[in-house]
Design an enzyme around this catalytic site. Structure first.
Site, PDB file in Angstrom:
ATOM      1  CG  ASN A 209      46.958  -0.902  -3.016  1.00  0.00           C
ATOM      2  OD1 ASN A 209      46.362  -0.227  -2.173  1.00  0.00           O
ATOM      3  ND2 ASN A 209      48.276  -0.837  -3.173  1.00  0.00           N
ATOM      4  CG  ASP A 278      54.253  -6.588  -3.162  1.00  0.00           C
ATOM      5  OD1 ASP A 278      54.850  -5.930  -2.295  1.00  0.00           O
ATOM      6  OD2 ASP A 278      53.275  -7.323  -2.910  1.00  0.00           O
ATOM      7  CE  LYS A 288      44.065   6.777 -24.363  1.00  0.00           C
ATOM      8  NZ  LYS A 288      42.764   7.449 -24.579  1.00  0.00           N
ATOM      9  CG  PHE A 322      49.817  -2.243   9.321  1.00  0.00           C
ATOM     10  CD1 PHE A 322      48.454  -2.322   9.551  1.00  0.00           C
ATOM     11  CD2 PHE A 322      50.580  -1.427  10.136  1.00  0.00           C
ATOM     12  CE1 PHE A 322      47.850  -1.591  10.571  1.00  0.00           C
ATOM     13  CE2 PHE A 322      50.001  -0.695  11.160  1.00  0.00           C
ATOM     14  CZ  PHE A 322      48.632  -0.772  11.378  1.00  0.00           C
ATOM     15  CE  LYS A 336      54.990  -7.256   5.641  1.00  0.00           C
ATOM     16  NZ  LYS A 336      53.751  -6.693   5.058  1.00  0.00           N
ATOM     17  CE  LYS A 340      59.004  -8.134   3.943  1.00  0.00           C
ATOM     18  NZ  LYS A 340      58.122  -7.393   3.038  1.00  0.00           N
TER      19      LYS A 340
END
Length: 401
Positions: A209, A278, A288, A322, A336, A340
């Site tokens: 990301n 995730d 490869k 975060f 969240k 959590k």
């Protein structure tokens, strides 16, 4: 807080050197022991005898003028200091320090000291904003040097703008405040995660990301400045390790899970700012994969939810998460926070201008399980990090910054 401190005052060659005389007097009056080092250029503005009279200490001007043959002068002075103050700091001495140059008594002592260094710049407004000067200050800041920003006002060159040395009273007050801040997290173990993770498909391909790790590194840098024992667990990023921070490099979500869990039990404050994947490919290949006709589908499986696991295992730790959102940010953030078992959460709307991945700034909402809410407008990530740590200290029943 400067009472009883041993302070080395470095005076470089600018018209603001005359303020350094008043600064020496203020520091001595506050109970500090002050030794002054002057550059050759500084001596053209103020005589060394002025500082000698005000400090009641010898004044150092020449690396090779060894006053005590049993000691190496610049090493002895560097070791003596509890803190080092550079005021006024010209563009020249800032550049020399950033470049690691040591060609006089002041620059050699600066490189030799392990004491905290405070820099109070003073120069023409255009010099102050020059890209080279700004880059040098940015580099020094990243290394842990602390800046006392110049005031805005009429300069000796005739310009009005930023560049005037801050007033001696303000500098002393800033030193006292900074020394007090350094006690806020003293003795506390802070664990911070940062950056992205990479989930491998084969030796040359992976999912990741856009996280750069800047927010996590800012948190680590500021926590260390507040006296914490900081461990930073980072995914693959191109950032220098903040001064005074132990860094642990990881690659995958599983790597980060293991590294965090190994250190969680002993931590007091845990801030999970990493953007952990995730999902990961269910199958990875040793060699490869070769291109073939048609489409290709990659079957994904869930990674371990590190934050959920931390919330379930929480003992004495204060746990901050975060959340990077693009819509209904407060609603998703609260869910969240509750799901959590977090103590607090920092929510970023990554679609806001100047916020999110890759920026040096951020816009955030702070929420706690106690119902406290605060919106932080657009600000630098270092400033936001300080605000987050301030809120955490307050919640942990510590002192306010």
């Amino acid at each position: 807080m400067v009472k009883g401190k041993k302070i080395v005052l470095g005076v470089s060659g600018g018209i603001a050197a005359y303020k350094a005389a008043a600064l020496t007097s203020k520091l001595v009056q506050a109970g500090a022991s002050v030794k002054v080092i002057m550059t050759e250029s500084a001596k053209r503005f103020v005589a060394p005898t002025t500082f000698q009279a005000l400090s009641r200490q010898p004044v150092y001007t020449d690396t090779f003028d060894e006053q005590d043959p049993s000691q190496i002068q610049h090493i002895d002075v560097a070791d003596w200091a509890d803190l080092f103050l550079l005021a006024p700091a010209t563009a020249n001495i800032i550049g020399k320090l950033a470049g690691g140059l040591a060609d006089d008594m002041l620059s050699t002592t600066l490189l030799a000291t392990e004491a905290p260094v405070y820099i109070a710049p003073a120069m023409n407004v255009h010099m102050y904003s020059h890209p080279a000067v700004m880059n040098n200050m940015k580099q020094l800041d990243a290394w842990g040097f602390k800046f006392i920003e110049p005031g805005e006002g009429y300069l000796a060159c005739g310009y009005v703008g930023k560049g005037r040395l801050e007033e001696p009273e303000t500098i002393v007050r800033v030193l006292e405040q900074e020394e007090q801040k350094e006690q806020l997290l003293k003795g506390k173990k802070v664990l911070i995660t940062a950056g992205p993770t990479r989930e491998k498909i084969d030796p040359v391909r992976f999912f990741t990301n856009p996280s750069t790790g800047k927010m996590g590194f800012a948190l680590a840098r500021q926590a260390a400045r507040l006296g914490a024992d900081v461990t930073l667990i980072s995914g693959p990023v191109k950032l220098d390790t903040p001064s005074g921070v132990e860094r642990v490099d990881v690659t995958s979500a599983e790597d980060m899970f293991q590294a965090v869990m190994e250190r969680y039990h002993d931590s007091d404050l845990v801030i999970k700012s990493a953007a952990v994947a995730d999902y990961r490919p269910r199958t990875t290949y040793e060699h490869k994969m070769k291109k073939a006709p048609g489409d290709y589908a990659v079957e994904m499986e869930r990674t371990k939810d590190i934050l959920l696991e931390l919330g379930e295992r929480k003992e004495h730790q204060y746990l901050i998460g975060f959340a990077a959102e693009t819509q209904e940010i407060e609603s998703y953030g609260r869910k969240k926070l509750e799901k959590k078992n977090l103590d607090a959460i920092v929510i970023n709307n990554v679609s806001d201008e100047g916020a999110g991945f890759g920026h040096d700034t951020n816009v955030s909402i702070w929420l706690t399980k106690q119902g406290d809410k605060q919106t932080f407008p657009l600000m630098s990530k270092d400033e936001l990090a300080t605000n987050i740590l301030q809120k955490a200290v307050e919640e942990m029943k510590g002192e306010s910054l």
